[in-house]
Design an enzyme around this catalytic site. Structure first.
Site, PDB file in Angstrom:
ATOM      1  N   GLU A   1     -49.153  90.015  -7.529  1.00 36.48           N
ATOM      2  CA  GLU A   1     -49.603  89.929  -6.337  1.00 36.48           C
ATOM      3  C   GLU A   1     -49.083  88.606  -5.468  1.00 36.48           C
ATOM      4  O   GLU A   1     -49.108  87.558  -6.027  1.00 36.48           O
ATOM      5  CB  GLU A   1     -51.043  89.896  -6.101  1.00 36.48           C
TER       6      GLU A   1
ATOM      7  N   GLU B   1     -49.208  82.008  -4.918  1.00 29.07           N
ATOM      8  CA  GLU B   1     -49.843  81.461  -3.578  1.00 29.07           C
ATOM      9  C   GLU B   1     -49.638  80.064  -3.501  1.00 29.07           C
ATOM     10  O   GLU B   1     -49.310  79.249  -4.462  1.00 29.07           O
ATOM     11  CB  GLU B   1     -51.316  81.638  -3.719  1.00 29.07           C
TER      12      GLU B   1
ATOM     13  N   ASP C   1     -43.128  78.359  -4.396  1.00 28.16           N
ATOM     14  CA  ASP C   1     -42.459  79.412  -3.493  1.00 28.16           C
ATOM     15  C   ASP C   1     -42.174  80.585  -4.336  1.00 28.16           C
ATOM     16  O   ASP C   1     -41.861  80.511  -5.440  1.00 28.16           O
ATOM     17  CB  ASP C   1     -41.157  78.701  -3.292  1.00 28.16           C
TER      18      ASP C   1
ATOM     19  N   ASP D   1     -47.757  86.653   5.817  1.00 27.27           N
ATOM     20  CA  ASP D   1     -47.734  86.173   7.010  1.00 27.27           C
ATOM     21  C   ASP D   1     -46.346  86.800   7.976  1.00 27.27           C
ATOM     22  O   ASP D   1     -45.401  86.889   7.411  1.00 27.27           O
ATOM     23  CB  ASP D   1     -47.310  84.601   7.121  1.00 27.27           C
TER      24      ASP D   1
ATOM     25  N   LYS E   1     -42.773  85.028  15.835  1.00 27.00           N
ATOM     26  CA  LYS E   1     -41.910  84.718  16.723  1.00 27.00           C
ATOM     27  C   LYS E   1     -40.429  84.952  16.431  1.00 27.00           C
ATOM     28  O   LYS E   1     -40.247  84.784  15.019  1.00 27.00           O
ATOM     29  CB  LYS E   1     -42.035  83.259  17.101  1.00 27.00           C
TER      30      LYS E   1
ATOM     31  N   ASP F   1     -50.792  94.544   9.435  1.00 27.50           N
ATOM     32  CA  ASP F   1     -51.476  94.947  10.555  1.00 27.50           C
ATOM     33  C   ASP F   1     -50.482  94.578  11.789  1.00 27.50           C
ATOM     34  O   ASP F   1     -50.944  94.877  12.978  1.00 27.50           O
ATOM     35  CB  ASP F   1     -52.750  94.594  10.897  1.00 27.50           C
TER      36      ASP F   1
ATOM     37  N   THR G   1     -59.079  92.959   2.684  1.00 26.66           N
ATOM     38  CA  THR G   1     -58.961  91.592   2.673  1.00 26.66           C
ATOM     39  C   THR G   1     -59.466  91.214   3.916  1.00 26.66           C
ATOM     40  O   THR G   1     -59.577  91.523   4.866  1.00 26.66           O
ATOM     41  CB  THR G   1     -57.253  91.087   2.676  1.00 26.66           C
TER      42      THR G   1
ATOM     43  N   GLU H   1     -57.110  91.737   6.665  1.00 24.58           N
ATOM     44  CA  GLU H   1     -57.397  93.285   7.440  1.00 24.58           C
ATOM     45  C   GLU H   1     -58.768  93.373   8.345  1.00 24.58           C
ATOM     46  O   GLU H   1     -58.678  93.913   9.149  1.00 24.58           O
ATOM     47  CB  GLU H   1     -57.429  94.158   6.079  1.00 24.58           C
TER      48      GLU H   1
END
Length: 192
Positions: free
Chosen positions: A30, A54, A81, A104, A108, A140, A172, A175
């Protein structure tokens, strides 16, 4: 530089990672587990090998606390990373699943290159999967969803569709936020 240091430190503490990839459990990666709640819920329902990456310290602390309290040996936490960690530590054809839940979207235009899914990463993820392994991506963010669909379609040189099956994907915090904003949730499940 600092992410490399954290990766090395994590690997020194988890010298059985390569061995654990070879046991009879599924190997589930994950990427970007946030607070850790998704990994914890998945693990409670299915005691497979989890490799969790993470950069968010609070999430890492939460997950490490759960691991310590439950004396769990098959959840491995990486800080840093994701691309570098995956490339350097996971052999090709070693993973059963790669999960990317609400990464994320960097909405932009000038930031889009920071997205975790791009041509390079998608190709690498696919190499790391075993035959019949899968990538499960959820977002989303409509532009990110369609952009990822296009990247995956180009990768497999075929049609990729949005999936109505969320599988065992937990709800999550991201979500919940998306649902509150009345955003549509997109799932892509791509099999090797």
């Amino acid at each position: 530089q600092s992410s490399k240091k954290n990766v090395i430190k994590t690997l020194e503490n988890k010298t059985n990672i390569k061995d654990s990839l070879k046991n009879n459990n599924k190997n589930i990666l994950e990427i970007g587990f946030g607070t850790g709640s998704s990994v914890i819920e998945l693990y409670k329902n299915n005691k497979e090998n989890y490799y969790c990456i993470e950069s968010y310290n609070l999430g890492i602390d939460n997950l490490n606390k759960f691991i310590r309290e439950q004396n769990i040996k098959n959840i491995h936490v990486y800080h840093g990373d994701a691309i570098e960690i995956i490339e350097n530590n996971f052999p090709d054809n070693s993973l059963d699943e790669i999960l990317l839940f609400f990464p994320d979207p960097w909405p932009k235009n000038k930031h889009k290159k920071r997205r975790i899914i791009n041509n390079f990463s998608a190709s690498m993820f696919f190499r790391k999967l075993k035959k019949e392994g899968l990538i499960h991506f959820a977002t989303d963010h409509i532009n990110y969803a369609y952009n990822t669909k296009e990247i995956f379609s180009n990768l497999i040189k075929g049609k990729v569709i949005f999936n109505h099956n969320r599988r065992l994907r937990p709800v999550t915090n991201y979500e919940k936020r998306g649902i509150k904003r009345k955003n549509f949730i997109f799932d892509i499940i791509l099999k090797k």
